[in-house]
Design an enzyme around this catalytic site. Structure first.
Site, short mmCIF file in Angstrom:
data_model
loop_
_atom_site.label_atom_id
_atom_site.label_comp_id
_atom_site.label_asym_id
_atom_site.label_seq_id
_atom_site.Cartn_x
_atom_site.Cartn_y
_atom_site.Cartn_z
N ASP A 22 0.85 -1.20 0.00
CA ASP A 22 0.00 0.00 0.00
C ASP A 22 0.88 1.23 0.00
O ASP A 22 2.00 1.22 0.52
CB ASP A 22 -0.90 0.02 1.23
CG ASP A 22 -1.96 -1.07 1.18
OD1 ASP A 22 -2.42 -1.40 0.08
OD2 ASP A 22 -2.33 -1.59 2.26
N ASP A 44 -7.15 -1.29 -4.37
CA ASP A 44 -8.20 -0.96 -3.40
C ASP A 44 -9.13 0.11 -3.95
O ASP A 44 -10.36 0.02 -3.81
CB ASP A 44 -7.57 -0.45 -2.09
CG ASP A 44 -6.69 -1.47 -1.40
OD1 ASP A 44 -6.94 -2.67 -1.58
OD2 ASP A 44 -5.76 -1.05 -0.69
#
Length: 201
Positions: A132, A166
């Site tokens: 991420d 995401d």
């Protein structure tokens, strides 16, 4: 192959490639916890890795990690089949494209959790960590002391660190929820009755 099939799956493929390119760049050029600010303190790349679901949520332990990865793989197969079904039955193109966004995001994170542990030599197959990097702490402050549960604690919006995969899943789901009435509307065919038309002699 018909264009109606090519467009959604090509869109998904391009998102997957972009997602992986960003992750590999971050992994190769940043150390965990490093930040590169592009919107001052309100937007930055913040390199982190997580063992779990979107936005850093986790399902504990090795078995939880394996279960999550296998569930993702099964879910991707189901989503892919669902997109083909929607195309064959001529559902709304917006719904199909949003399905492609969800598919792309799911595949993007599956690649991390399935292969990254092996590729980067830190875990067996299916036990990799998801990379991420996007962090947008747009609003920060403290809850008033009278505020229930979180009184006096600090808050940040938006706190989770996420990746392109995401974001792709979230956008697809949100658009389906917003436009669901438009995507799933059914027109009731008019039933012809014997006396519905005037017959002239």
């Amino acid at each position: 192959m018909k264009a109606v099939y090519i467009k959604p799956f090509l869109t998904a493929l391009l998102i997957i490639i972009a997602d992986q390119a960003i992750k590999l760049w971050v992994h190769g050029h940043m150390y965990q916890g490093e930040e590169i600010k592009f919107l001052g303190d309100r937007g930055m790349l913040h390199y982190t890795e997580n063992n779990g679901m979107a936005f850093g949520m986790e399902l504990g332990g090795d078995w939880g990690k394996l279960t999550l990865t296998l569930f993702r793989i099964i879910a991707v197969a189901g989503i892919g089949y669902g997109i083909v079904y929607l195309i064959k039955h001529k559902y709304h193109r917006g719904l199909i494209m949003n399905g492609a966004l969800i598919l792309a995001g799911a595949v993007g994170n599956i690649i991390d959790s399935t292969f990254y542990g092996v590729v980067f030599h830190y875990a067996p197959i299916f036990h990799g960590r998801v990379v991420d990097m996007f962090y947008f702490p747009l609003i920060s402050g403290d809850f008033p002391k009278w505020f229930p549960v979180w009184g006096g604690e600090d808050f940040v919006f938006f706190r989770p660190v996420f990746n392109l995969a995401d974001a792709s899943i979230s956008i697809g789901v949100i658009l389906i929820l917003i436009f669901q009435k438009h995507y799933f509307k059914h027109e009731t065919p008019e039933v012809e009755a014997p006396n519905s038309e005037m017959v002239e002699d």
